[in-house]
Design a protein around this motif. Structure first.
Motif, short mmCIF file in Angstrom:
data_model
loop_
_atom_site.label_atom_id
_atom_site.label_comp_id
_atom_site.label_asym_id
_atom_site.label_seq_id
_atom_site.Cartn_x
_atom_site.Cartn_y
_atom_site.Cartn_z
N ALA A 151 7.51 15.84 -7.17
CA ALA A 151 8.45 15.03 -6.77
C ALA A 151 8.41 15.15 -5.06
O ALA A 151 7.74 16.17 -4.64
CB ALA A 151 10.04 16.00 -7.38
N ILE A 152 9.08 14.32 -4.63
CA ILE A 152 9.19 14.25 -3.11
C ILE A 152 10.53 14.45 -2.82
O ILE A 152 11.45 13.74 -3.25
CB ILE A 152 8.89 12.74 -2.56
N THR A 153 10.89 15.30 -1.89
CA THR A 153 12.23 15.81 -1.48
C THR A 153 12.67 15.14 0.11
O THR A 153 13.55 15.23 0.31
CB THR A 153 12.67 17.13 -1.45
N ARG A 154 11.60 14.92 0.90
CA ARG A 154 11.67 14.63 2.17
C ARG A 154 10.67 13.64 2.63
O ARG A 154 9.36 14.23 2.38
CB ARG A 154 11.87 15.71 3.05
N ILE A 155 10.86 12.65 3.26
CA ILE A 155 9.67 11.78 3.72
C ILE A 155 9.76 11.78 5.28
O ILE A 155 10.84 11.72 5.91
CB ILE A 155 9.82 10.49 3.40
N ARG A 156 8.91 11.93 5.94
CA ARG A 156 8.54 11.80 7.49
C ARG A 156 7.66 10.56 7.80
O ARG A 156 6.60 10.54 7.28
CB ARG A 156 8.14 13.03 8.25
N VAL A 157 7.96 9.54 8.54
CA VAL A 157 7.16 8.51 8.97
C VAL A 157 6.67 8.51 10.35
O VAL A 157 7.47 8.92 11.14
CB VAL A 157 7.80 7.26 9.11
N VAL A 158 5.28 8.57 10.46
CA VAL A 158 4.56 8.62 11.84
C VAL A 158 4.19 7.44 12.07
O VAL A 158 3.36 6.96 11.45
CB VAL A 158 3.51 9.86 11.68
N THR A 159 4.54 6.81 13.39
CA THR A 159 4.09 5.46 13.46
C THR A 159 4.28 5.07 14.77
O THR A 159 4.98 5.81 15.74
CB THR A 159 4.95 4.52 12.62
N ASP A 160 3.68 4.05 15.25
CA ASP A 160 3.72 3.54 16.83
C ASP A 160 4.77 2.28 16.66
O ASP A 160 4.97 1.72 17.65
CB ASP A 160 2.46 3.06 17.27
N TYR A 211 0.95 -1.21 0.04
CA TYR A 211 0.11 -0.08 0.12
C TYR A 211 0.71 1.39 0.00
O TYR A 211 0.74 2.32 -0.66
CB TYR A 211 -0.81 -0.02 1.20
N VAL A 212 1.99 1.17 0.80
CA VAL A 212 2.80 2.45 0.96
C VAL A 212 3.31 2.63 -0.28
O VAL A 212 3.65 3.81 -0.93
CB VAL A 212 3.76 2.41 2.10
N ARG A 213 4.01 1.55 -0.91
CA ARG A 213 4.68 1.71 -2.15
C ARG A 213 3.78 2.33 -3.41
O ARG A 213 4.20 3.10 -3.93
CB ARG A 213 5.25 0.30 -2.66
N CYS A 221 11.97 0.20 3.99
CA CYS A 221 13.16 0.67 3.90
C CYS A 221 13.38 1.36 2.43
O CYS A 221 14.22 2.16 1.92
CB CYS A 221 14.31 -0.29 4.27
N PHE A 222 12.50 0.72 1.29
CA PHE A 222 12.60 1.31 0.03
C PHE A 222 12.28 2.72 0.05
O PHE A 222 12.55 3.43 -0.91
CB PHE A 222 11.51 0.68 -0.92
N LEU A 223 11.68 3.39 1.06
CA LEU A 223 11.33 4.89 1.05
C LEU A 223 12.73 5.54 0.93
O LEU A 223 12.72 6.66 0.21
CB LEU A 223 10.54 5.23 2.27
N GLU A 224 13.76 5.11 1.47
CA GLU A 224 15.00 5.85 1.27
C GLU A 224 15.70 5.98 -0.07
O GLU A 224 16.46 6.69 -0.43
CB GLU A 224 16.09 5.18 2.23
N GLU A 225 14.98 4.92 -1.05
CA GLU A 225 15.51 5.24 -2.56
C GLU A 225 14.60 6.29 -3.07
O GLU A 225 14.98 6.65 -4.15
CB GLU A 225 15.11 3.93 -3.07
N VAL A 226 13.40 6.52 -2.43
CA VAL A 226 12.47 7.86 -2.93
C VAL A 226 13.13 9.18 -2.75
O VAL A 226 13.09 10.12 -3.38
CB VAL A 226 11.30 7.39 -2.53
N ALA A 227 13.29 9.33 -1.14
CA ALA A 227 13.87 10.41 -0.72
C ALA A 227 14.49 10.32 0.58
O ALA A 227 14.09 9.35 1.33
CB ALA A 227 12.70 11.63 -0.53
N PRO A 228 15.29 11.38 1.30
CA PRO A 228 15.82 11.02 2.64
C PRO A 228 14.68 10.92 3.75
O PRO A 228 13.49 11.67 3.51
CB PRO A 228 16.45 12.29 2.86
N VAL A 229 14.61 10.18 4.58
CA VAL A 229 13.63 9.74 5.74
C VAL A 229 14.08 10.63 6.78
O VAL A 229 15.17 10.22 7.70
CB VAL A 229 13.43 8.42 6.11
#
Length: 289
Positions: free
Chosen positions: A178-187, A165-167, A197-205
């Motif tokens: 374009a996405i230049t930065r990603i922030r994950v909000v999670t428990d 789903y996230v992908r 971890c594939f998110l780091e291939e999209v933009a810095p987390v």
């Protein structure tokens, strides 16, 4: 007929008459009190009860929510909720009592939800103090794990294939811009680091989450213009706050097309139809229908 059966029948008739008398007496009262569970529900569900009271008050109705310890704690963050509450000891005998969760997005007039957000929630100084500015190209992703996945009963009701789903959602976001930065909000930051971890291939987390700090999580969602949501009432309220704060980003919210199996065919009846619905897959299975 036995004496016991006669006595049982008489008690039944008395109970029916008592209920009818109580209903008749309460019909003369103009106050309705919504009674959420005293415990076991989080902020997202609490806010739906309070939205109910706000919508009623706007319509000229004397609607209140019976206070709980959980709601009382959040009133320290959102003091403008106070006027919607009644303490348990102040609920009158003749007050109408309901338990209305009010999670259907279309339940109230369109103005009710945005006015609740802008009048009752966004003025909160504790919330504003935690909100961070960010670039329009940033993306915040909310991942709900917890008891949705640790408790088998809940997993069967709420679980789905989060990584796919996230992908898919991120792919849709990137197709917009374009996405230049990603922030994950999670428990569950550890799970997200391992499985997303594939998110780091999209933009810095910039963050993998701050578990245990619900206000920080809510502020992170509210301050972001672009959001990928979880199937969670907390997540939906984060997006409602974001829409109220930014005013023009409804089309920048992506949400699962699924909330809970067994209700409305699994469809999320909570969400704003202006948000993008992303199809999800069952865990290890085909696309969810």
């Amino acid at each position: 007929m036995s004496v016991a059966r006669l006595a049982k029948g008489a008690r039944g008739r008395v109970q029916v008459r008592s209920r009818q008398a109580l209903a008749h007496a309460r019909a003369k009262s103009d106050r309705t009190v919504n009674c959420p569970p005293a415990e076991g529900i989080g902020l997202g569900n609490m806010l739906y009860f309070l939205l109910w009271a706000h919508a009623g008050r706007r319509a000229g109705l004397n609607w209140r929510v019976r206070s709980t310890s959980g709601i009382r704690r959040w009133c320290e963050v959102f003091p403008r909720l106070e006027g919607l509450l009644v303490e348990p000891e102040d609920v009158a005998f003749l007050d109408h009592r309901v338990q209305d969760w009010s999670q259907d997005f279309h339940k109230f007039p369109p103005v009710a939800l945005p006015s609740f957000v802008t009048e009752r929630l966004l003025p909160s100084q504790p919330l504003r103090a935690r909100m961070e500015g960010g670039a329009a190209s940033d993306l915040t992703i909310n991942v709900r794990r917890g008891d949705y996945y640790s408790v088998p009963e809940y997993r069967a009701r709420y679980g789905f294939d989060i990584p796919s789903y996230v992908r898919d959602a991120v792919q849709e976001v990137r197709a917009e811009s374009a996405i230049t930065r990603i922030r994950v909000v999670t428990d569950d930051p550890g799970w997200c680091r391992e499985n997303l971890c594939f998110l780091e291939e999209v933009a810095p987390v910039s963050s993998w989450g701050t578990p245990g700090d619900a206000l920080a999580d809510l502020a992170a969602l509210a301050s972001s213009r672009r959001l990928v949501l979880a199937n969670s009432s907390f997540s939906y309220w984060g997006a409602f706050l974001s829409n109220g704060w930014h005013g023009d980003n409804h089309a920048l919210v992506w949400t699962p097309n699924f909330h809970e199996r067994g209700i409305y065919g699994g469809l999320p009846y909570h969400v704003d139809p202006r948000w993008h619905a992303v199809e999800v897959r069952d865990e290890g299975g085909p696309h969810h229908a």
